[in-house]
Write a protein that holds these residues in place. Structure first.
Motif, PDB file in Angstrom:
ATOM      1  N   GLY A 119       4.998   7.290   0.146  1.00 56.31           N
ATOM      2  CA  GLY A 119       4.507   5.971   0.508  1.00 56.31           C
ATOM      3  C   GLY A 119       3.097   5.751   0.008  1.00 56.31           C
ATOM      4  N   CYS A 179       5.802   0.924   2.648  1.00 55.70           N
ATOM      5  CA  CYS A 179       4.350   0.941   2.462  1.00 55.70           C
ATOM      6  C   CYS A 179       3.895  -0.126   1.459  1.00 55.70           C
ATOM      7  N   GLY A 208      -0.875  -0.049   4.185  1.00 52.44           N
ATOM      8  CA  GLY A 208       0.134   0.825   3.584  1.00 52.44           C
ATOM      9  C   GLY A 208      -0.200   2.291   3.789  1.00 52.44           C
TER      10      GLY A 208
END
Length: 499
Positions: A16, A169, A180
């Motif tokens: 992410g 994210c 994020g």
């Protein structure tokens, strides 16, 4: 199950954040980024992803000698979560102060929280990553054909997190990049909760070294003290460098780091062979790890272009509009993981089926397949870069086909490599040999970052040069595959009964 979901959430946090990292660094300050040029951003990206795997070697050593595998995973996860939340601090500050809109310049909090967050993630992953894989290896008896299949299933956990994370994210990053980063940290917290609640299933696996005498107890205490002191000193040095108190040239450091990694890896392997008290068969097996180290580094130097060069290609040169909606760039980082989830069971079943038929390819041959498929993927991207060099936007299908070929290459090499290291590692060196494997990944990631700074098309001259640069990658990777194929018989003889 415990290891599957812990690794899934750890990879959620890693992938992410990785989907955003080079985009965040190259984005202009007024747009919420750091405003780095491609060369600097690529070097920092390479140093960070290198560090994530470089610390696997001392992380494996600490687990083998001090904490045990299970505790190392727990401590590492906590440090990783703290790192992600550190990177989210500027966003939290903006929310608390009620400030929004573009910035005119970076603050000390922007820079310090970013680099300190990266450092914490590097330290935590060094403790967690090699040791959770080593525990997986302990679950299967030596010589079992199910071990490769088991690692392939474990690999599905990695890629389940890797599939969800870039989408989640990147969606948060559309509002604020720091949100994020914060979501990535929250994922690691979920992983820690799951690990603690279901940890009873690992009873008897990955335990701390058994201490039976007063001398050993004192030795353990001294080792803990020395480890703490060294860790604090290293953290302070790295922190001072990366927070700008001492000016540094990230590109120069990245260039020198590759040589250091190679010296450390082969120096350590040479030491184990010469002074580790191993019998001849074990020395040969460590020698095989040393040879495959080079080809593993070659593979990852190409494969890890996904988060750097190919990520920037998606941002700058790919038509991302569908019915008036622009796909966030980070979504493309989920494609590889989606293909892994789809195809990993087929590869796992394939190895088991071929094993029953006595037709299963040897591990070096699987490595060769991985490199060939990687090279074919970059050959596809050669045509995509030709389109970009002509001034047109490339269709997303070029990246999708490339990721498909790279995925097949990864499934041929990565879970097989993890499994092979657990088979070849001498008794008492499991965590350390896994650390060496991740050291090869570190070197590959570093090279990937350096290449990204040169082949990402950040200037008009760079755009024109992209096709030739990608074709050079094709020649290098496929040439490596041919060399490995030629030395395969020698490696199989050195491996003995391990295949």
């Amino acid at each position: 199950m415990t290891l599957f979901f812990t690794e899934m959430w750890e990879r959620f946090s890693y992938y992410g954040m990785r989907a955003l990292l080079i985009l965040f660094m190259t984005k202009a300050v007024v747009d919420g980024g750091l405003g780095f040029d491609d060369k600097t951003a690529g070097a920092v990206y390479g140093l960070y992803t290198m560090g994530v795997y470089l610390l696997a070697l001392p992380g494996g050593w600490l687990a083998d000698r001090l904490f045990g595998l299970k505790k190392s995973v727990w401590y590492g996860g906590i440090i990783i979560a703290l790192g992600h939340f550190m990177m989210a601090l500027p966003g939290i500050e903006n929310w608390v102060n009620g400030s929004s809109g573009p910035k005119e310049s970076l603050t000390s909090l922007d820079i310090n929280s970013f680099f300190l967050g990266l450092i914490l993630i590097v330290l935590g992953t060094g403790l967690l990553k090699p040791n959770i894989s080593s525990i997986v290896g302990q679950l299967y008896p030596a010589g079992s054909s199910k071990r490769d299949a088991g690692f392939s299933i474990f690999y599905m956990g990695i890629n389940l997190g890797g599939f969800i994370a870039p989408i989640a994210c990147s969606t948060m990053a559309e509002y604020d990049m720091h949100l994020g980063f914060g979501l990535a940290g929250l994922g690691m917290v979920f992983g820690l909760i799951q690990y603690k609640l279901t940890g009873g299933s690992l009873e008897g696996y990955g335990e701390a070294p058994l201490v039976t005498s007063q001398v050993e107890i004192q030795s353990q205490k001294k080792l803990r003290t020395n480890t703490t002191i060294v860790g604090v000193i290293v953290a302070l040095i790295v922190g001072v460098l990366f927070t700008g108190i001492i000016p540094i040239d990230a590109s120069a450091i990245a260039g020198a780091s590759g040589t250091v990694i190679a010296i450390v890896a082969f120096g350590y392997l040479g030491y184990v062979i010469a002074f580790g008290g191993l019998k001849k068969s074990d020395k040969n097996k460590v020698g095989v790890i040393a040879v495959l180290f080079l080809f593993s580094a070659m593979f990852w130097s190409g494969f890890e272009q996904a988060g750097s060069t190919l990520n920037l290609f998606a941002e700058r040169f790919t038509d991302r509009n569908i019915l008036g909606w622009e796909i966030p760039t980070g979504y493309f980082q989920s494609i590889n993981s989606l293909f892994i989830i789809i195809f990993a069971p087929f590869f796992a079943a394939l190895w088991v089926w071929l094993g029953r038929m006595n037709l299963e390819p040897s591990s070096p041959l699987k490595f060769t397949f991985g490199l060939l498929l990687l090279g074919l993927g970059f050959f596809v991207m050669y045509f995509a870069t030709k389109i970009a060099a002509s001034g047109e936007l490339a269709a997303p299908s070029w990246l999708i086909i490339t990721y498909l070929l790279h995925t097949f290459g990864e499934l041929s090499l990565s879970p097989v490599g993890l499994s092979l290291v657990t088979k070849l590692a001498p008794n008492g060196y499991g965590g350390q040999m896994m650390g060496i494997w991740f050291l090869s990944v570190a070197l590959g990631n570093l090279i990937a970052g350096i290449v990204a700074g040169e082949a990402s098309g950040g200037t008009e001259e760079g755009i024109a040069a992209m096709p030739d640069q990608f074709m050079m990658i094709v020649y290098t990777v496929i040439g490596s595959a041919l060399i490995l194929f030629l030395v395969k018989p020698i490696l199989r003889k050195m491996m003995g009964e391990v295949h």
